[in-house]
Design a protein around this motif. Structure first.
Motif, PDB file in Angstrom:
ATOM      1  N   ALA A   1       0.471   7.745  -0.586  1.00  0.00           N
ATOM      2  CA  ALA A   1       0.336   6.993  -0.054  1.00  0.00           C
ATOM      3  C   ALA A   1       0.074   7.714   1.857  1.00  0.00           C
ATOM      4  O   ALA A   1      -0.999   7.869   2.842  1.00  0.00           O
ATOM      5  N   ASP A   2       1.053   8.442   2.214  1.00  0.00           N
ATOM      6  CA  ASP A   2       1.348   9.244   3.437  1.00  0.00           C
ATOM      7  C   ASP A   2       0.348  10.665   3.276  1.00  0.00           C
ATOM      8  O   ASP A   2       0.681  11.970   3.908  1.00  0.00           O
ATOM      9  N   GLY A   3      -0.229  11.038   1.757  1.00  0.00           N
ATOM     10  CA  GLY A   3      -1.110  11.646   1.971  1.00  0.00           C
ATOM     11  C   GLY A   3      -0.611  13.059   1.377  1.00  0.00           C
ATOM     12  O   GLY A   3      -0.829  14.350   0.851  1.00  0.00           O
ATOM     13  N   ARG A   4       1.511  13.078   0.746  1.00  0.00           N
ATOM     14  CA  ARG A   4       1.599  13.920   0.010  1.00  0.00           C
ATOM     15  C   ARG A   4       1.058  14.144  -1.329  1.00  0.00           C
ATOM     16  O   ARG A   4       0.494  13.065  -1.782  1.00  0.00           O
ATOM     17  N   LYS A   5       0.358  15.424  -2.008  1.00  0.00           N
ATOM     18  CA  LYS A   5       0.186  15.766  -3.262  1.00  0.00           C
ATOM     19  C   LYS A   5       1.377  15.942  -3.576  1.00  0.00           C
ATOM     20  O   LYS A   5       1.810  17.479  -3.633  1.00  0.00           O
TER      21      LYS A   5
ATOM     22  N   ASN B   1      -7.761   2.649  -6.113  1.00  0.00           N
ATOM     23  CA  ASN B   1      -8.211   4.173  -5.599  1.00  0.00           C
ATOM     24  C   ASN B   1      -9.626   3.645  -6.397  1.00  0.00           C
ATOM     25  O   ASN B   1      -9.418   5.301  -6.646  1.00  0.00           O
TER      26      ASN B   1
ATOM     27  N   GLN C   1      -8.784   5.321  -1.487  1.00  0.00           N
ATOM     28  CA  GLN C   1      -7.696   5.405  -1.493  1.00  0.00           C
ATOM     29  C   GLN C   1      -6.943   3.947  -0.320  1.00  0.00           C
ATOM     30  O   GLN C   1      -7.687   3.532   0.444  1.00  0.00           O
TER      31      GLN C   1
ATOM     32  N   THR D   1      -1.232  11.715  -5.509  1.00  0.00           N
ATOM     33  CA  THR D   1      -1.554  11.432  -4.171  1.00  0.00           C
ATOM     34  C   THR D   1      -0.766  10.109  -3.501  1.00  0.00           C
ATOM     35  O   THR D   1      -1.179   9.350  -3.574  1.00  0.00           O
TER      36      THR D   1
ATOM     37  N   ASN E   1      -2.963   7.238  -5.894  1.00  0.00           N
ATOM     38  CA  ASN E   1      -3.668   7.976  -6.396  1.00  0.00           C
ATOM     39  C   ASN E   1      -3.880   9.050  -7.177  1.00  0.00           C
ATOM     40  O   ASN E   1      -2.435  10.616  -7.371  1.00  0.00           O
TER      41      ASN E   1
ATOM     42  N   SER F   1       1.035  -1.415   0.008  1.00  0.00           N
ATOM     43  CA  SER F   1       0.411  -0.236  -0.330  1.00  0.00           C
ATOM     44  C   SER F   1       0.467   1.323   0.653  1.00  0.00           C
ATOM     45  O   SER F   1       0.909   2.425  -0.925  1.00  0.00           O
TER      46      SER F   1
END
Length: 353
Positions: free
Chosen positions: A109-113, A159, A164, A107, A54, A49
């Motif tokens: 998995a740790d939220g960084r875009k 996703n 996600q 995006t 995404n 994961s």
């Protein structure tokens, strides 16, 4: 489970008497197996994961501002999945996910875009490579699709509809399937699975019980349920490497529709072949190099130039590497006879490779 019970008789002899397994024994065994399966899926999800991303794509549109002036604006086109294949930010996904995008956002998995750039796109295999620039990336472990067997566990991570890191599990339902890509070309050696896929899963990894990628999730047959497809990872590794190196793939075309087939051991020994399988010719396209050189339905391709051909992937690799318009020879088995025929691959015509 069969238990043996020793029973004494009057003559002090013994005999083996089978007793049926108890309901308790079966339930305990089933519980252990189910728990092992659950643990496997959980471990795979935890391992893979962090590598799944995404992908949101935008397309440039012309619109009017409040003052009536025309201006360009990016509008959301859709989303899909992808997975990190190198520590320096290369991501593998589907061509149809990123095709025509003016802007791509990823995006993690740790939220960084992050913004992504398109490295290369290959509609003929529905694969594409994009790249981001970030630290602390977790690439996947690539497996070997040649070792995949029907019935083994297959786990899809992606996703769907923007949810996600969704995990679904099933089995590999079939090997060696073919379906037509959006470019019109048949994609061969495709894995079929019943692991549930939905819009947005496209481009995500299909992995085995060891967390190794065995395919790139590509398509779903609607309205059927449990019939989903993934491009084999060996094809994906070859395509990704060429896209990273050159940004595109220039293929040769011979006009053969074929499928992998095993060779009889006697033929392998008699002709001292370097392969134990080949590509069975299902049909040839009218006017194609294959038809002009005399390939027929039922022939089995086992060599091209000086290179042995064991499967469709080998044939595709040769056609992607061989210079266009240069005469070569194609080696076939026609019945029990080995025959070499001259052939000149042409530029790909979009329908077949």
């Amino acid at each position: 489970m069969t238990l043996l019970k020793l029973v004494s008789n009057d003559n002090s002899s013994t005999e083996a008497v089978s007793t049926p397994p108890s309901t308790t024994d079966l339930s305990v065994t089933d519980a252990v197996l189910l728990d092992a399966y659950s643990q496997t899926v959980m471990q795979v999800a935890e391992k893979v994961s962090p590598s799944v991303v995404n992908i949101e794509v935008y397309q440039a549109q012309q619109g009017r501002s409040q003052r009536g002036q025309w201006r360009r604006q990016d509008e959301a086109k859709g989303n899909g999945s992808g997975f990190i294949i190198t520590p320096d930010g290369y991501i593998l996904t589907n061509s149809h996910v990123v095709s025509g995008a003016s802007r791509i956002e990823v995006t993690l998995a740790d939220g960084r875009k992050l913004s992504a750039e398109l490295v290369g796109d290959d509609p003929d295999t529905d694969l594409a490579v994009i790249r981001i620039h970030a630290a602390q990336l977790a690439p996947v472990t690539m497996g070997d699709s040649a070792s995949v067997r029907v019935g083994q566990v297959a786990i899809a991570i992606g996703n769907p509809y923007g949810f996600q890191a969704t995990v679904t599990a099933g089995v590999v339902s079939a090997l060696g399937r073919s379906f037509r890509s959006r470019s019109g070309r048949l994609i061969d050696d495709v894995l079929q699975t019943d692991a549930a896929l939905n819009p947005g899963n496209s481009g995500g990894p299909l992995v085995n019980s060891r967390g190794e990628v065995i395919g790139v999730n590509t398509a779903v047959i609607l309205p059927a349920q449990g019939i989903c497809f993934a491009t084999a990872v060996n094809t994906a590794k070859f395509v990704a490497a060429r896209l990273i190196k050159d940004g595109k793939i220039q293929r040769g075309y011979i006009g053969v529709v074929g499928q992998n087939t095993p060779l009889h051991r006697r033929l392998v020994r008699f002709h001292d072949l370097l392969v134990e399988s080949g590509v069975l010719v299902i049909s040839t396209e009218p006017g194609s190099p294959a038809q002009q050189t005399g390939l027929h339905q039922g022939d089995v391709i086992i060599g091209f130039g000086n290179r042995p051909i064991a499967n469709i992937d080998d044939l595709h690799r040769y056609l992607a590497e061989h210079p266009l318009g240069v005469r070569s020879s194609i080696t076939i088995l026609r019945g029990t006879e080995k025959v070499a025929l001259p052939i000149v691959p042409e530029a790909v015509k979009g329908a077949r490779g």
